[in-house]
Motif scaffolding. Structure first.
Motif, PDB file in Angstrom:
ATOM      1  N   ALA A   1       1.328 -10.060 -37.274  1.00 51.58           N
ATOM      2  CA  ALA A   1       0.276 -11.048 -37.515  1.00 51.58           C
ATOM      3  C   ALA A   1       0.531 -11.850 -38.793  1.00 51.58           C
ATOM      4  O   ALA A   1       0.340 -13.075 -38.814  1.00 51.58           O
ATOM      5  N   ASP A   2       0.965 -11.193 -39.872  1.00 50.36           N
ATOM      6  CA  ASP A   2       1.248 -11.908 -41.123  1.00 50.36           C
ATOM      7  C   ASP A   2       2.411 -12.883 -40.942  1.00 50.36           C
ATOM      8  O   ASP A   2       2.370 -14.003 -41.459  1.00 50.36           O
TER       9      ASP A   2
ATOM     10  N   THR B   1       2.511 -16.955 -41.385  1.00 48.50           N
ATOM     11  CA  THR B   1       3.510 -17.633 -42.216  1.00 48.50           C
ATOM     12  C   THR B   1       4.207 -18.729 -41.419  1.00 48.50           C
ATOM     13  O   THR B   1       4.405 -19.848 -41.913  1.00 48.50           O
ATOM     14  N   LEU B   2       4.575 -18.412 -40.185  1.00 46.83           N
ATOM     15  CA  LEU B   2       5.217 -19.410 -39.326  1.00 46.83           C
ATOM     16  C   LEU B   2       4.278 -20.579 -39.080  1.00 46.83           C
ATOM     17  O   LEU B   2       4.678 -21.747 -39.172  1.00 46.83           O
ATOM     18  N   GLU B   3       3.021 -20.282 -38.813  1.00 43.44           N
ATOM     19  CA  GLU B   3       2.035 -21.344 -38.590  1.00 43.44           C
ATOM     20  C   GLU B   3       1.878 -22.211 -39.843  1.00 43.44           C
ATOM     21  O   GLU B   3       1.796 -23.449 -39.748  1.00 43.44           O
ATOM     22  N   ALA B   4       1.883 -21.591 -41.020  1.00 36.15           N
ATOM     23  CA  ALA B   4       1.740 -22.338 -42.272  1.00 36.15           C
ATOM     24  C   ALA B   4       2.953 -23.228 -42.529  1.00 36.15           C
ATOM     25  O   ALA B   4       2.835 -24.259 -43.210  1.00 36.15           O
TER      26      ALA B   4
ATOM     27  N   ILE C   1       7.688 -14.894 -29.990  1.00 36.74           N
ATOM     28  CA  ILE C   1       6.885 -14.820 -31.217  1.00 36.74           C
ATOM     29  C   ILE C   1       5.992 -13.590 -31.169  1.00 36.74           C
ATOM     30  O   ILE C   1       5.904 -12.826 -32.135  1.00 36.74           O
ATOM     31  N   ASN C   2       5.356 -13.363 -30.034  1.00 37.65           N
ATOM     32  CA  ASN C   2       4.479 -12.216 -29.864  1.00 37.65           C
ATOM     33  C   ASN C   2       5.239 -10.893 -29.953  1.00 37.65           C
ATOM     34  O   ASN C   2       4.749  -9.920 -30.536  1.00 37.65           O
ATOM     35  N   ASP C   3       6.450 -10.856 -29.392  1.00 40.31           N
ATOM     36  CA  ASP C   3       7.252  -9.624 -29.391  1.00 40.31           C
ATOM     37  C   ASP C   3       7.842  -9.289 -30.752  1.00 40.31           C
ATOM     38  O   ASP C   3       7.962  -8.121 -31.109  1.00 40.31           O
ATOM     39  N   VAL C   4       8.231 -10.313 -31.517  1.00 40.99           N
ATOM     40  CA  VAL C   4       9.041 -10.098 -32.723  1.00 40.99           C
ATOM     41  C   VAL C   4       8.235 -10.153 -34.015  1.00 40.99           C
ATOM     42  O   VAL C   4       8.535  -9.419 -34.959  1.00 40.99           O
TER      43      VAL C   4
END
Length: 141
Positions: free
Chosen positions: A118-119, A123-126, A112-115
Motif C-alpha cells: 500500500a505504501d 508513492t507511485l501515485e504521488a 501493481i497489486n501483486d508486487v
C-alpha cells in the motif's frame, strides 16, 4: 545519484516498463500506434503519421493499408490538397484501441497489486504528477 544518472535510470526503467506492458497487446505495435495518434490528434495524413512515428512513408502506408482493410480507419480526400488522404479513426478502430488500452491497464494493474504494498502504491501515485510535468515539459521542446 546525480541528475544525469537519475535521468538515465528513469529512461531505462520507463522504457523497459513500456516495452513490457506492450507485450499484452494483441495487435502489431505500428497499428496500435497509428490508432493512438488518430485518437489523440484527430485526422492525419499518412505523411504526418510517418513523421510522428519516425518511420518511412512506405512503412506508414503499409500500416495504414492494413488498418483500412480491417475497417479500423477510413480515408477521405484532404480538404486542402486533393492528392492526399485524410485518415480518420472509425468506431471499430476506437473500440479496438480501447480494448488494447484496457488490456494494458488490466495487466499493469494486476502487477501493481501483486508486487507493490500500500505504501509503495501511494508513492507511485504521488510520482505520477511529476512524470506528467516532465513529459509535458519535454513535449514542448
Amino acid at each position: 545519484m546525480d541528475d544525469k544518472q537519475l535521468a538515465e535510470e528513469l529512461r531505462l526503467t520507463i522504457g523497459r516498463l513500456v516495452r513490457t506492458v506492450r507485450t499484452a497487446d494483441t495487435m502489431p505495435p505500428g497499428e496500435a500506434a497509428v490508432l493512438g495518434y488518430l485518437d489523440r490528434g484527430g485526422p492525419l495524413t499518412t505523411a504526418e503519421i510517418a513523421q510522428q512515428r519516425g518511420v518511412t512513408h512506405q512503412s506508414a502506408a503499409k500500416t495504414v493499408k492494413d488498418l483500412l482493410a480491417q475497417h479500423l480507419v477510413r480515408a477521405e480526400p484532404h480538404p486542402d490538397d486533393g492528392r492526399k488522404l485524410l485518415l480518420h479513426l472509425t468506431r471499430a478502430g476506437r473500440d479496438r484501441l480501447a480494448e488494447e488500452r484496457r488490456r494494458r491497464a488490466d495487466w499493469l494493474g494486476a502487477a501493481i497489486n501483486d508486487v507493490l504494498d500500500a505504501d509503495e502504491r501511494r508513492t507511485l501515485e504521488a510520482a505520477l504528477p511529476l512524470l506528467s510535468r516532465l513529459s509535458t515539459h519535454l513535449h514542448g521542446k
